[in-house]
Design an enzyme around this catalytic site. Structure first.
Site, mmCIF file in Angstrom:
data_model
loop_
_atom_site.group_PDB
_atom_site.id
_atom_site.type_symbol
_atom_site.label_atom_id
_atom_site.label_comp_id
_atom_site.label_asym_id
_atom_site.label_seq_id
_atom_site.Cartn_x
_atom_site.Cartn_y
_atom_site.Cartn_z
ATOM 1 N N ASP A 1 41.832 37.799 37.236
ATOM 2 C CA ASP A 1 42.463 37.252 38.438
ATOM 3 C C ASP A 1 43.895 36.809 38.132
ATOM 4 O O ASP A 1 44.291 36.665 36.970
ATOM 5 C CB ASP A 1 41.631 36.072 38.933
ATOM 6 C CG ASP A 1 41.734 35.850 40.437
ATOM 7 O OD1 ASP A 1 42.605 36.474 41.073
ATOM 8 O OD2 ASP A 1 40.937 35.059 40.970
ATOM 9 N N GLU B 1 50.265 36.878 38.834
ATOM 10 C CA GLU B 1 51.495 37.067 39.611
ATOM 11 C C GLU B 1 52.432 35.874 39.470
ATOM 12 O O GLU B 1 53.459 35.820 40.140
ATOM 13 C CB GLU B 1 51.161 37.246 41.097
ATOM 14 C CG GLU B 1 50.116 38.283 41.415
ATOM 15 C CD GLU B 1 48.696 37.722 41.484
ATOM 16 O OE1 GLU B 1 47.776 38.468 41.839
ATOM 17 O OE2 GLU B 1 48.516 36.516 41.169
ATOM 18 N N ASP C 1 42.779 37.982 47.992
ATOM 19 C CA ASP C 1 42.169 36.942 48.828
ATOM 20 C C ASP C 1 42.420 37.186 50.315
ATOM 21 O O ASP C 1 43.167 36.454 50.973
ATOM 22 C CB ASP C 1 42.716 35.574 48.423
ATOM 23 C CG ASP C 1 42.399 35.243 46.975
ATOM 24 O OD1 ASP C 1 41.499 35.866 46.409
ATOM 25 O OD2 ASP C 1 43.058 34.351 46.410
#
Length: 765
Positions: free
Chosen positions: A435, A438, A499
């Site tokens: 996950d 970024e 998400d």
């Protein structure tokens, strides 16, 4: 910069992109290539010295690096390389043995077979043609408005206060030219009129221009693609500032791009040749993944979840444990929570006995509350700030403790971090969900001296490379479930869309993201079935379940539970039915996946993959082909109504067996029991009885379904090799198929549609 709505507080992101400086009014600084002369010429390349409008001396390089691929470079130093190559090589260009370089009459031609670069030197121009001389795309000299102001920047670079800040290139765009790609874009598939920025965001969903996965490649309906080799925040203006041009701004040490000839399929194949082939996930990965969801979990709850899945007849191969397998607030230090997950190896073994693989959530940030933070901080394993101290960043947007960001440019840090990964894998976990990544701030400083801006996009590649290396070491396969990616990231299968909002708009944006990502070289893609943020209504849950069942990969996951039994009895029943449909199509789906790993073509295919000459195929972004023979149009409205575009050819309604001629839209309406699925007339679809898992072994008892009279055979791929099924004879009454290979073909079934053969026979060689 990202869009920010007016009259509300400024949106906050962990790592916003830096703004490029702007020249003051009246300040000169455009340095466009005006003319050039040959410095050096070889069998496959040429180096030119260029004079610019600002009196600078720059170097232009043109080279044939593969059949159908020409590279162009512009720099102040002919040996300059992209800044990202301080840590990673994004593109691996070779040479084309049959290349030709011709210099005559003030013109240079670099011939790479199906594409040629043709440059005129005295008054600079550059265009790219096919082998017949037809122009594919040409440089645009810069579009000016009526006041003489530039709307686009031509081939060259720009200076601000005397310092170079970015290179740029512009191409003339045909009035009706369509473009697609740029990574996982949630905007309309045809990117004309958009400004894709190559900067990985924690995108907060699938309803904006922000993207978790940026890939600086696009394909055009004019028979070519363009790939930019840079890890910088490259910005594309796709006929927005002016409809006449595509502009590319590259704030890097060099402008390097590749023109790739061909259809979308051919461009993707050539792109793989420059970067990598997609990594094929293990076979079990194509089964259902069911997540704990984003709530506190425990050993007992996981075992109860596994028990319910098997008791209720829900096909499932993978259980995903999200954040709370680790101690709350310590994320992500890769340690089992000792209270909630004692004796993890025995838990993994018990789940394996029930046919489950286990995926564990993680990221590359370590909370300052974790005991390991102090260890890494003292050792210098995190990215630094300008003062040389650990950059403690709010990577969770204020929701959870601030973190240090593991610095993968530091070999010692990478080795230390990889060692943390080994324990849970040795305990029996099958892989990690990688996950985030970024969140490298633009003002961070890395161990090797790179700035946060230079590192930001390629950080995710370093991260996923490290996880894949450890997973291969422990389990023998390279596999992650990644949220962020960049150029060449198809070597990290699989990827999911992040998400997304639990809304109909979120569903629609997610479909677009899968289509554009497939056109950017990533075939093994998924999404959070049911949506991530929020709780879906029953009808939205069912519609998303149907979409998920016919996606390349499938996972149920969200902030609230996505367990099938937590919805109404009808919703659970329909979701299970969609899973059984998926599992029955397992040989078809796995064959498409193997083919994608060899060619780079998508599994979830935008219509322009197979019908690039059809203008509608570049805009119909709420439907797709799954493989080549199934057309899927997920229901994206609570009414159940869908206007479906059928490509040229003949199509059969999967449910009613009604035959439709393509090249047109048809109106459909489906209750929750069904959704728009069509089969290409003449297709041979391999199916099996759905079981509780995909498993690891070869498929057993395959039935070949004939949807109309087949005109060509198929190739089935499995873990034990390929099997060819040829159409031996066709008459009005009988079709004879002949198979060669290891597949366990049990029988042939003729689907009752108009024009079908009366009988089919299967023979084996």
């Amino acid at each position: 910069m990202p869009y920010r709505p007016p009259l509300v507080a400024r949106e906050f992101f962990v790592a916003d992109p830096p703004e490029l400086p702007q020249r003051a009014t009246g300040e000169q600084g455009l340095s466009a290539v005006a003319r050039a002369e040959v410095v050096e010429s070889g069998p496959a390349s040429v180096l030119l010295k260029a004079a610019t409008t600002a009196g600078e001396e720059l170097f232009v390089g043109l080279a044939a690096v593969a059949e159908g691929v020409v590279r162009a470079r512009l720099s102040a130093d002919p040996d300059a390389r992209p800044d990202a190559e301080r840590i990673i090589e994004l593109v691996h260009a070779g040479t084309y043995a049959d290349a030709k370089v011709i210099v005559e009459d003030g013109t240079v031609t670099v011939d790479a077979g199906s594409v040629r670069a043709v440059a005129t030197l005295d008054a600079w121009s550059l265009r790219y043609t096919d082998a017949s001389g037809r122009t594919l795309v040409a440089q645009n000299p810069g579009e000016e408005d009526i006041s003489g102001r530039l709307r686009t920047l031509p081939f060259g670079r720009s200076l601000v206060e005397g310092q170079p800040v970015a290179y740029h290139e512009s191409f003339t765009a045909a009035p009706d030219e369509a473009f697609a790609g740029f990574g996982e874009r949630f905007a309309p598939l045809n990117a004309r009129g958009q400004r894709p920025l190559m900067w990985n965001f924690d995108a907060f969903g699938s309803e904006s221009i922000r993207a978790y996965k940026n890939v600086p490649i696009y394909v055009s309906d004019r028979g070519y693609g363009v790939l930019v080799n840079s890890g910088a925040p490259v910005e594309f203006d796709v006929a927005q500032q002016t409809h006449a041009a595509v502009e590319i701004i590259v704030p890097d040490a060099v402008l390097e791009y590749f023109v790739l000839a061909g259809t979308p399929l051919e461009v993707l194949d050539r792109y793989d040749g420059l970067t990598s082939r997609p990594a094929l996930p293990p076979k079990w990965a194509f089964g259902t993944w069911i997540s704990s969801g984003f709530f506190e979990d425990s050993r007992a709850q996981v075992l109860e979840r596994a028990k319910k899945i098997r008791e209720r007849g829900i096909p499932c191969d993978v259980l995903h444990l999200d954040t709370f397998w680790q101690t709350d607030g310590h994320w992500s230090d890769m340690r089992w929570d000792p209270e909630n997950f004692p004796e993890a190896p025995s838990l993994m073994a018990e789940l394996a006995d029930q046919g489950f693989k286990v995926c564990l959530w993680m990221n590359s940030y370590i909370s300052y509350k974790s005991p390991l933070f102090a260890v890494a901080d003292a050792a210098g394993y995190f990215l630094k700030d300008a003062k040389g101290e650990t950059y403690v960043a709010d990577t969770w947007h204020g929701s959870f403790p601030a973190c240090g960001i593991v610095d993968f440019t530091n070999p010692e840090a990478t080795a230390w971090w990889k060692d943390l990964l080994r324990g849970p894998l040795r305990d029996g976990a099958a892989l990690y969900k990688t996950d985030f990544a970024e969140g490298v701030p633009a003002d961070a400083v890395a161990h090797n001296g790179m700035t946060g801006t230079e590192l930001h996009n390629v950080y995710t590649l370093l991260y996923n490379d490290a996880v894949c290396e450890v997973t291969r070491e422990i389990h023998g396969y390279e596999f992650v479930w990644a949220r962020s990616s960049f150029l060449g990231g198809q070597r990290h299968s699989a990827q999911w869309s992040g998400d997304v909002q639990t809304t109909w708009a979120g569903l629609g944006g997610t479909i677009r993201g899968g289509l554009s990502h497939g056109l950017s070289g990533v075939p093994f893609w998924s999404h959070d079935t049911g949506g991530f943020n929020g709780t879906p209504t029953d009808d939205l849950y069912v519609r998303w379940a149907q979409f998920g069942a016919l996606s390349p990969l499938l996972r149920y996951h969200g902030t609230t539970t996505r367990e099938l039994w937590e919805f109404s009895e009808e919703a659970e029943r329909l979701a299970v039915e969609s899973l059984k449909l998926r599992y029955s199509l397992a040989p078809y789906l796995y064959t498409a996946a193997v083919r994608a790993s060899r060619t780079g073509e998508p599994v979830l295919r935008a219509l322009n993959v197979d019908d690039p000459a059809d203008p509608v195929s570049w805009t119909a972004d709420q439907e797709f082909r799954l493989g080549t023979d199934l057309l899927v149009a997920p229901v994206n409205d609570p009414s159940g109504e869908r206007k479906v575009y059928l490509p040229e050819g003949t199509w059969i309604d999967f449910w009613t067996k009604e035959v439709h001629e393509g090249g047109r839209y048809i109106d459909t309406k489906h209750g929750l029991e069904t959704f728009p699925v069509f089969v290409r007339y003449g297709a041979i679809i391999p199916r099996v009885e759905p079981g509780e898992t995909f498993g690891d072994g070869p498929f057993a008892g395959i039935t070949l379904e004939l949807w109309g009279t087949p005109q060509r055979g198929i190739t089935l791929s499995d873990v034990d090799g390929d099997t060819t099924v040829d159409v031996e004879t066709v008459s009005e009454t009988v079709v004879t198929l002949v198979s060669t290979g290891p597949a366990d073909l049990a029988n042939v079934r003729v689907i009752d549609v108009a024009g079908k053969p009366a009988e089919a026979k299967l023979e084996r060689k």
